[in-house]
Design a protein around this motif. Structure first.
Motif, PDB file in Angstrom:
ATOM      1  N   PRO A 136       0.816  -1.225   0.000  1.00 22.97           N
ATOM      2  CA  PRO A 136       0.000   0.000   0.000  1.00 22.97           C
ATOM      3  C   PRO A 136       0.847   1.272   0.000  1.00 22.97           C
ATOM      4  O   PRO A 136       0.535   2.232  -0.709  1.00 22.97           O
ATOM      5  CB  PRO A 136      -0.818  -0.109   1.291  1.00 22.97           C
ATOM      6  N   ARG A 137       1.917   1.295   0.767  1.00 29.53           N
ATOM      7  CA  ARG A 137       2.771   2.492   0.812  1.00 29.53           C
ATOM      8  C   ARG A 137       3.466   2.713  -0.527  1.00 29.53           C
ATOM      9  O   ARG A 137       3.622   3.845  -0.971  1.00 29.53           O
ATOM     10  CB  ARG A 137       3.797   2.353   1.925  1.00 29.53           C
ATOM     11  N   LEU A 138       3.886   1.635  -1.180  1.00 27.89           N
ATOM     12  CA  LEU A 138       4.503   1.775  -2.495  1.00 27.89           C
ATOM     13  C   LEU A 138       3.517   2.330  -3.510  1.00 27.89           C
ATOM     14  O   LEU A 138       3.861   3.180  -4.327  1.00 27.89           O
ATOM     15  CB  LEU A 138       5.039   0.426  -2.985  1.00 27.89           C
ATOM     16  N   ARG A 139       2.274   1.860  -3.472  1.00 33.51           N
ATOM     17  CA  ARG A 139       1.272   2.349  -4.423  1.00 33.51           C
ATOM     18  C   ARG A 139       0.928   3.812  -4.163  1.00 33.51           C
ATOM     19  O   ARG A 139       0.728   4.585  -5.089  1.00 33.51           O
ATOM     20  CB  ARG A 139       0.023   1.477  -4.344  1.00 33.51           C
ATOM     21  N   ASN A 140       0.862   4.203  -2.893  1.00 31.48           N
ATOM     22  CA  ASN A 140       0.556   5.601  -2.567  1.00 31.48           C
ATOM     23  C   ASN A 140       1.701   6.537  -2.962  1.00 31.48           C
ATOM     24  O   ASN A 140       1.476   7.709  -3.247  1.00 31.48           O
ATOM     25  CB  ASN A 140       0.262   5.759  -1.077  1.00 31.48           C
ATOM     26  N   SER A 141       2.929   6.042  -2.944  1.00 30.05           N
ATOM     27  CA  SER A 141       4.105   6.873  -3.233  1.00 30.05           C
ATOM     28  C   SER A 141       4.672   6.623  -4.625  1.00 30.05           C
ATOM     29  O   SER A 141       5.780   7.053  -4.918  1.00 30.05           O
ATOM     30  CB  SER A 141       5.202   6.584  -2.206  1.00 30.05           C
ATOM     31  N   ALA A 142       3.923   5.972  -5.480  1.00 31.80           N
ATOM     32  CA  ALA A 142       4.442   5.589  -6.793  1.00 31.80           C
ATOM     33  C   ALA A 142       4.897   6.781  -7.612  1.00 31.80           C
ATOM     34  O   ALA A 142       5.926   6.732  -8.292  1.00 31.80           O
ATOM     35  CB  ALA A 142       3.395   4.787  -7.562  1.00 31.80           C
ATOM     36  N   GLU A 143       4.154   7.915  -7.556  1.00 29.91           N
ATOM     37  CA  GLU A 143       4.539   9.068  -8.375  1.00 29.91           C
ATOM     38  C   GLU A 143       5.814   9.735  -7.868  1.00 29.91           C
ATOM     39  O   GLU A 143       6.492  10.426  -8.619  1.00 29.91           O
ATOM     40  CB  GLU A 143       3.402  10.090  -8.477  1.00 29.91           C
ATOM     41  N   VAL A 144       6.162   9.525  -6.612  1.00 33.56           N
ATOM     42  CA  VAL A 144       7.408  10.075  -6.074  1.00 33.56           C
ATOM     43  C   VAL A 144       8.570   9.145  -6.385  1.00 33.56           C
ATOM     44  O   VAL A 144       9.664   9.587  -6.745  1.00 33.56           O
ATOM     45  CB  VAL A 144       7.287  10.289  -4.546  1.00 33.56           C
ATOM     46  N   ARG A 146       8.777   6.691  -8.849  1.00 33.43           N
ATOM     47  CA  ARG A 146       9.010   6.612 -10.298  1.00 33.43           C
ATOM     48  C   ARG A 146       8.147   7.633 -11.028  1.00 33.43           C
ATOM     49  O   ARG A 146       7.128   7.298 -11.630  1.00 33.43           O
ATOM     50  CB  ARG A 146       8.667   5.214 -10.819  1.00 33.43           C
ATOM     51  N   PRO A 147       8.534   8.909 -11.003  1.00 33.35           N
ATOM     52  CA  PRO A 147       7.714   9.928 -11.666  1.00 33.35           C
ATOM     53  C   PRO A 147       7.631   9.736 -13.179  1.00 33.35           C
ATOM     54  O   PRO A 147       6.696  10.205 -13.807  1.00 33.35           O
ATOM     55  CB  PRO A 147       8.402  11.238 -11.315  1.00 33.35           C
ATOM     56  N   ASP A 148       8.596   9.044 -13.758  1.00 34.82           N
ATOM     57  CA  ASP A 148       8.551   8.818 -15.197  1.00 34.82           C
ATOM     58  C   ASP A 148       7.456   7.830 -15.588  1.00 34.82           C
ATOM     59  O   ASP A 148       6.934   7.863 -16.698  1.00 34.82           O
ATOM     60  CB  ASP A 148       9.907   8.331 -15.711  1.00 34.82           C
ATOM     61  N   LEU A 149       7.091   6.951 -14.656  1.00 37.41           N
ATOM     62  CA  LEU A 149       6.052   5.958 -14.951  1.00 37.41           C
ATOM     63  C   LEU A 149       4.690   6.311 -14.378  1.00 37.41           C
ATOM     64  O   LEU A 149       3.665   5.992 -14.966  1.00 37.41           O
ATOM     65  CB  LEU A 149       6.472   4.587 -14.405  1.00 37.41           C
ATOM     66  N   TYR A 150       4.662   6.938 -13.220  1.00 40.95           N
ATOM     67  CA  TYR A 150       3.402   7.146 -12.497  1.00 40.95           C
ATOM     68  C   TYR A 150       3.089   8.619 -12.255  1.00 40.95           C
ATOM     69  O   TYR A 150       2.493   8.964 -11.256  1.00 40.95           O
ATOM     70  CB  TYR A 150       3.449   6.409 -11.150  1.00 40.95           C
ATOM     71  N   ALA A 151       3.500   9.490 -13.130  1.00 45.55           N
ATOM     72  CA  ALA A 151       3.229  10.918 -12.944  1.00 45.55           C
ATOM     73  C   ALA A 151       1.729  11.184 -13.115  1.00 45.55           C
ATOM     74  O   ALA A 151       1.071  10.592 -13.959  1.00 45.55           O
ATOM     75  CB  ALA A 151       4.017  11.736 -13.943  1.00 45.55           C
ATOM     76  N   ARG A 152       1.213  12.074 -12.290  1.00 51.00           N
ATOM     77  CA  ARG A 152      -0.202  12.444 -12.408  1.00 51.00           C
ATOM     78  C   ARG A 152      -0.379  13.297 -13.651  1.00 51.00           C
ATOM     79  O   ARG A 152       0.402  14.199 -13.921  1.00 51.00           O
ATOM     80  CB  ARG A 152      -0.645  13.228 -11.183  1.00 51.00           C
ATOM     81  N   SER A 153      -1.425  13.045 -14.397  1.00 48.94           N
ATOM     82  CA  SER A 153      -1.649  13.817 -15.620  1.00 48.94           C
ATOM     83  C   SER A 153      -2.157  15.213 -15.261  1.00 48.94           C
ATOM     84  O   SER A 153      -2.872  15.404 -14.284  1.00 48.94           O
ATOM     85  CB  SER A 153      -2.657  13.101 -16.517  1.00 48.94           C
ATOM     86  N   GLY A 154      -1.762  16.197 -16.064  1.00 55.16           N
ATOM     87  CA  GLY A 154      -2.210  17.566 -15.854  1.00 55.16           C
ATOM     88  C   GLY A 154      -1.506  18.267 -14.719  1.00 55.16           C
ATOM     89  O   GLY A 154      -1.888  19.355 -14.320  1.00 55.16           O
ATOM     90  N   ARG A 155      -0.492  17.679 -14.145  1.00 55.12           N
ATOM     91  CA  ARG A 155       0.218  18.267 -13.030  1.00 55.12           C
ATOM     92  C   ARG A 155       1.367  19.112 -13.524  1.00 55.12           C
ATOM     93  O   ARG A 155       2.115  18.715 -14.403  1.00 55.12           O
ATOM     94  CB  ARG A 155       0.749  17.134 -12.152  1.00 55.12           C
ATOM     95  N   ARG A 156       1.533  20.284 -12.969  1.00 56.53           N
ATOM     96  CA  ARG A 156       2.614  21.167 -13.374  1.00 56.53           C
ATOM     97  C   ARG A 156       3.885  20.813 -12.620  1.00 56.53           C
ATOM     98  O   ARG A 156       3.845  20.440 -11.454  1.00 56.53           O
ATOM     99  CB  ARG A 156       2.252  22.614 -13.077  1.00 56.53           C
ATOM    100  N   GLY A 157       5.002  20.991 -13.294  1.00 50.98           N
ATOM    101  CA  GLY A 157       6.293  20.753 -12.662  1.00 50.98           C
ATOM    102  C   GLY A 157       6.701  21.954 -11.836  1.00 50.98           C
ATOM    103  O   GLY A 157       5.955  22.926 -11.666  1.00 50.98           O
ATOM    104  N   ARG A 158       7.894  21.949 -11.311  1.00 51.40           N
ATOM    105  CA  ARG A 158       8.413  23.042 -10.487  1.00 51.40           C
ATOM    106  C   ARG A 158       8.531  24.346 -11.271  1.00 51.40           C
ATOM    107  O   ARG A 158       8.355  25.415 -10.750  1.00 51.40           O
ATOM    108  CB  ARG A 158       9.811  22.690  -9.985  1.00 51.40           C
ATOM    109  N   MET A 159       8.858  24.253 -12.524  1.00 45.11           N
ATOM    110  CA  MET A 159       9.125  25.431 -13.332  1.00 45.11           C
ATOM    111  C   MET A 159       7.863  26.033 -13.929  1.00 45.11           C
ATOM    112  O   MET A 159       7.895  27.005 -14.642  1.00 45.11           O
ATOM    113  CB  MET A 159      10.102  25.093 -14.470  1.00 45.11           C
ATOM    114  N   GLY A 160       6.723  25.470 -13.683  1.00 44.83           N
ATOM    115  CA  GLY A 160       5.474  25.975 -14.253  1.00 44.83           C
ATOM    116  C   GLY A 160       5.071  25.155 -15.450  1.00 44.83           C
ATOM    117  O   GLY A 160       5.602  24.095 -15.715  1.00 44.83           O
ATOM    118  N   SER A 161       4.163  25.668 -16.230  1.00 38.66           N
ATOM    119  CA  SER A 161       3.680  24.921 -17.382  1.00 38.66           C
ATOM    120  C   SER A 161       4.658  25.035 -18.525  1.00 38.66           C
ATOM    121  O   SER A 161       5.494  25.926 -18.584  1.00 38.66           O
ATOM    122  CB  SER A 161       2.295  25.442 -17.804  1.00 38.66           C
ATOM    123  N   LYS A 162       4.478  24.172 -19.503  1.00 40.51           N
ATOM    124  CA  LYS A 162       5.375  24.135 -20.657  1.00 40.51           C
ATOM    125  C   LYS A 162       5.141  25.243 -21.585  1.00 40.51           C
ATOM    126  O   LYS A 162       4.435  25.848 -22.031  1.00 40.51           O
ATOM    127  CB  LYS A 162       5.221  22.811 -21.384  1.00 40.51           C
TER     128      LYS A 162
END
Length: 162
Positions: A136-144, A146-162
Motif C-alpha cells: 500500500p505504501r509503495l502504491r501511494n508513493s508511486a509518483e514520487v 518513479r515519476p517517469d512511470l506514475y506521474a499524475r496527468s495535468g500536473r505542473r512541474g516546479r518550473m510551471g507549465s510548458k
C-alpha cells in the motif's frame, strides 16, 4: 555537519566504475604476462635443483634472453644449464599463462560482483521494496518513487507549465 552533507555522503556511490576495472585488469594482466615466464623458470629450476632461481639484479638480461627465445639468461650458470630445452620451457610458460589468465578472470569477476561495479549496486528489487515498505505504501508513493512511470496527468512541474 549539515543534514544535507551527511545525506549526500550516505547516498554517494563509491563503487569503482567499469572503466576503473578495465584499467586495473589491463595493468594487472600486463604485469602477470611479463612475470609468468620468470616464475615458470624459477619453479622449473626449483624442481630440478632445489633452488628457486629468479634473475635478481639481472632482470634486463633475463627479458633480453626471453625476447631472443632463450631461458636461463640472468641466472647463475649452473642453474641455467640445468633447465630443460627452450621448447619445453615455452610450452610450460604457455600453460602458466593460461592458468594465470584463467585465475585473473575468476578473481576479476568475483571482485566486480563483490563491489557491484557496472551493476545496480545498492538498489532494491521490487520484491525487496515491497517487503520493506509494504505494497500500500509503495502504491501511494508511486509518483514520487518513479515519476517517469506514475506521474499524475495535468500536473505542473516546479518550473510551471510548458
Amino acid at each position: 555537519m549539515s543534514m544535507e552533507r551527511s545525506r549526500r555522503d550516505r547516498f554517494s556511490n563509491v563503487a569503482p566504475t567499469a572503466q576503473e576495472f578495465k584499467v586495473a585488469v589491463l595493468l594487472a594482466g600486463l604485469f602477470f604476462f611479463l612475470i609468468t615466464p620468470l616464475v615458470v623458470q624459477g619453479i622449473v629450476a626449483w624442481t630440478i635443483s632445489g633452488d628457486f632461481a629468479l634473475p635478481n639484479g639481472h632482470l634486463l638480461d633475463a627479458y633480453s634472453g626471453l625476447l631472443h627465445g632463450h631461458f636461463g639468461a640472468g641466472l647463475r650458470r649452473g642453474v641455467a644449464n640445468a633447465l630443460p630445452s627452450d621448447a619445453v620451457m615455452w610450452v610450460l610458460t604457455v600453460v602458466g599463462e593460461v592458468l594465470t589468465v584463467g585465475a585473473a578472470g575468476v578473481v576479476g569477476t568475483w571482485m566486480r560482483d563483490r563491489t557491484g561495479a557496472s551493476s545496480r549496486h545498492g538498489l532494491a528489487t521490487p520484491t525487496q521494496a515491497a517487503e520493506a515498505l509494504g505494497v500500500p505504501r509503495l502504491r501511494n508513493s508511486a509518483e514520487v518513487i518513479r515519476p517517469d512511470l506514475y506521474a499524475r496527468s495535468g500536473r505542473r512541474g516546479r518550473m510551471g507549465s510548458k
